[in-house]
Each structure stands twice: as structure tokens, then as C-alpha cells.
Design a protein around this motif. Structure first.
Motif, PDB file in Angstrom:
ATOM      1  N   ALA A 107       0.842  -1.192   0.000  1.00  0.00           N
ATOM      2  CA  ALA A 107       0.000   0.000   0.000  1.00  0.00           C
ATOM      3  C   ALA A 107       0.884   1.250   0.000  1.00  0.00           C
ATOM      4  O   ALA A 107       2.034   1.215   0.444  1.00  0.00           O
ATOM      5  CB  ALA A 107      -0.914  -0.006   1.220  1.00  0.00           C
ATOM      6  N   PRO A 108       0.366   2.371  -0.486  1.00  0.00           N
ATOM      7  CA  PRO A 108       1.160   3.602  -0.446  1.00  0.00           C
ATOM      8  C   PRO A 108       1.348   4.086   0.986  1.00  0.00           C
ATOM      9  O   PRO A 108       0.591   3.746   1.884  1.00  0.00           O
ATOM     10  CB  PRO A 108       0.320   4.587  -1.259  1.00  0.00           C
ATOM     11  N   GLY A 109       2.383   4.877   1.172  1.00  0.00           N
ATOM     12  CA  GLY A 109       2.624   5.456   2.487  1.00  0.00           C
ATOM     13  C   GLY A 109       3.723   4.738   3.245  1.00  0.00           C
ATOM     14  O   GLY A 109       4.181   3.668   2.850  1.00  0.00           O
ATOM     15  N   PRO A 110       4.143   5.328   4.358  1.00  0.00           N
ATOM     16  CA  PRO A 110       5.264   4.774   5.115  1.00  0.00           C
ATOM     17  C   PRO A 110       4.876   3.561   5.953  1.00  0.00           C
ATOM     18  O   PRO A 110       3.732   3.399   6.359  1.00  0.00           O
ATOM     19  CB  PRO A 110       5.680   5.940   6.017  1.00  0.00           C
ATOM     20  N   GLY A 111       5.858   2.727   6.202  1.00  0.00           N
ATOM     21  CA  GLY A 111       5.720   1.590   7.108  1.00  0.00           C
ATOM     22  C   GLY A 111       7.014   1.426   7.874  1.00  0.00           C
ATOM     23  O   GLY A 111       7.878   2.321   7.854  1.00  0.00           O
ATOM     24  N   ARG A 112       7.144   0.323   8.553  1.00  0.00           N
ATOM     25  CA  ARG A 112       8.421   0.038   9.211  1.00  0.00           C
ATOM     26  C   ARG A 112       8.756  -1.431   9.056  1.00  0.00           C
ATOM     27  O   ARG A 112       7.865  -2.284   8.881  1.00  0.00           O
ATOM     28  CB  ARG A 112       8.403   0.442  10.688  1.00  0.00           C
ATOM     29  N   LEU A 113      10.054  -1.737   9.104  1.00  0.00           N
ATOM     30  CA  LEU A 113      10.552  -3.101   8.973  1.00  0.00           C
ATOM     31  C   LEU A 113      11.124  -3.567  10.301  1.00  0.00           C
ATOM     32  O   LEU A 113      11.849  -2.829  10.980  1.00  0.00           O
ATOM     33  CB  LEU A 113      11.647  -3.172   7.901  1.00  0.00           C
ATOM     34  N   LEU A 114      10.800  -4.808  10.671  1.00  0.00           N
ATOM     35  CA  LEU A 114      11.334  -5.430  11.873  1.00  0.00           C
ATOM     36  C   LEU A 114      12.089  -6.683  11.470  1.00  0.00           C
ATOM     37  O   LEU A 114      11.521  -7.579  10.831  1.00  0.00           O
ATOM     38  CB  LEU A 114      10.213  -5.798  12.854  1.00  0.00           C
TER      39      LEU A 114
END
Length: 257
Positions: free
Chosen positions: A56-63
């Protein structure tokens, strides 16, 4: 036969590589999280690469969770955008990831280690896990990345001890010492055919927690100290009564009609 060529659209993608102190982290798990919910999971390939598609568009985070022996994330990229280039996890260039914690847990009247839990919460990721019981009453958890962690102990009777937040440097071991849980109260609820079953709820600051099930004519019920609420029904009418339990005491609860 007709020949058909299928071209699959990957949509928005995110690619990266993951390396540990000894090389590629093949088989490690990487989570892509958006607004606190896991959107997708990828496994690190033998060459160290991982990839996500149709994001999806927009920021996320990676773990980055590392291999299966790691119970909490080893590293986090807090703000990533799809189609923004490779994300590189190189643990040699990040804070250390081999910290540990240990504690001894005892109850006021008996050893509680067999039925107790040491819960560990990682502040940065918001994730939690349980420390393994190394031996009766002793708990140990290793493989923790540098950062702040909150610890709490619970036993089978609902006893709780908040050990607060501690900094782990990712190298040494934090010894929480000996944690003595308050002894439970021993409760008897006499049978009453007119009243029927009683439900019990522990009254905490944020929520009422049920003791589990309904109680009729029980003895030797162990409950943690604190404020409680008893709820029962007589005909179509619902009744309730608040009461307080003290650690290590025995009490008969008479819920009259």
C-alpha cells in the motif's frame, strides 16, 4: 496449443538485504508493518536478500527478527517507503544484539517458579515474549538487542509484580534479582442453592479481569490480593458486591441474597 505469456504486476515493492556479524542472515524473518499491524512477512534468502510486493502507499516500518531462536526483533527501520531503494540491515553497524536478562521468582508461601511467567516487553518494537525457565524458579532470556525493556512477573494465581523498565546494552546480562510475589488469599465460597453461581472479577485501574468460570460451593480457591467484585443472579435480578482480599489470608465469602 496456444501459447500464453503472463506478466505479473508487482505493484509497489520494497527490497533489502540482511547481514549478521558472521555473514548473511539466511532464513531470518522480516516483517513489514503499517499502522501497528503486520502487512507482510518475508524470509531472507541465501544471498541475504528479501523483498515485498504489492504494498500500500505510504510509510511503514521493517522489523528484523533474526533466526528462529530470536524471540524479539534485532533491528528496526522505523520509516520506510515502497519503491525507495534497498534497505540494508547490517548488524555489525548497529547496536549489539546479545544482551540477556535473568531473575529468580518466589512466592510468599511457596516456590512459584513452576507456575510463574517472566514477561519481557521491548519498548521500541512494542512486542513482548516470555523468558524461558532455566530451572525451578529461575528464568533467563538471551539474544536481546540493545534498548529499553519492561519486565513483569505473573503467577498461576494471578499475582503480579511490575519490575519496571531497564536498559540492556546488548552485550551483558541484567540480573533482576529475586522477585517475591505476594502469597494469594485462600477463598471459600459456600454453596447457596437460591443464589447459584458467582462470577468473580479483579478490579484493576484500567479494566476488570475475570477469575475464570463460575463458582459454586468451592474451597481452597487461590486469588491474588486486591479489590474484587462478585456478581450473581437471583431470579431475574443481578446482584453485585465489592470486597478486598489480603495476601496470605483465608476468607469465606458469603454472598447473601
Amino acid at each position: 496449443r496456444d501459447h500464453v505469456d503472463c506478466l505479473l504486476q508487482t505493484g509497489r515493492t520494497l527490497r533489502g538485504r540482511a547481514f549478521g556479524p558472521d555473514g548473511v542472515l539466511a532464513g531470518a524473518r522480516v516483517e513489514y508493518e503499517v499502522d501497528g499491524a503486520v502487512g507482510d512477512v518475508a524470509e531472507v534468502a541465501p544471498d541475504g536478500s528479501f523483498a515485498f510486493a504489492n504494498l500500500a502507499p505510504g510509510p511503514g516500518r521493517l522489523l528484523l527478527w533474526g533466526q528462529s531462536t530470536r524471540l524479539l526483533p534485532l533491528a528496526i527501520e522505523p520509516n520506510v517507503l515502497p519503491d525507495s531503494g534497498d534497505i540494508v540491515f547490517d548488524l555489525k553497524l548497529r547496536p549489539a544484539t546479545d544482551g540477556s536478562v535473568r531473575a529468580e521468582v518466589r512466592c510468599g508461601i511457596e516456590l512459584a517458579g513452576e507456575a510463574a511467567e517472566l514477561r519481557v516487553w521491548q519498548r521500541e518494537s512494542g512486542r513482548g515474549t516470555f523468558a524461558a525457565r532455566a530451572k525451578e524458579g529461575h528464568f533467563h532470556l538471551a539474544g536481546l538487542a540493545a534498548g529499553f525493556y519492561r519486565f513483569e512477573v505473573l503467577d498461576a494465581h494471578g499475582g503480579h509484580s511490575d519490575l519496571g523498565e531497564h536498559w540492556l546494552d546488548g552485550v551483558g546480562c541484567v540480573d533482576l534479582g529475586t522477585v517475591v510475589l505476594p502469597a494469594p488469599a485462600i477463598v471459600e465460597i459456600p454453596a447457596d442453592a437460591a443464589r447459584g453461581a458467582v462470577e468473580l472479577y479483579r478490579r484493576l485501574d484500567s479494566v476488570d479481569v475475570g477469575a475464570g468460570g463460575q463458582f459454586v460451593g468451592c474451597q481452597g480457591l487461590r486469588l491474588p490480593q486486591g479489590s474484587w467484585l462478585g456478581v450473581w443472579r437471583v431470579g431475574n435480578a443481578v446482584h453485585s458486591r465489592e470486597f478486598t482480599l489480603q495476601s496470605g489470608t483465608s476468607v469465606a465469602l458469603d454472598f447473601g441474597n
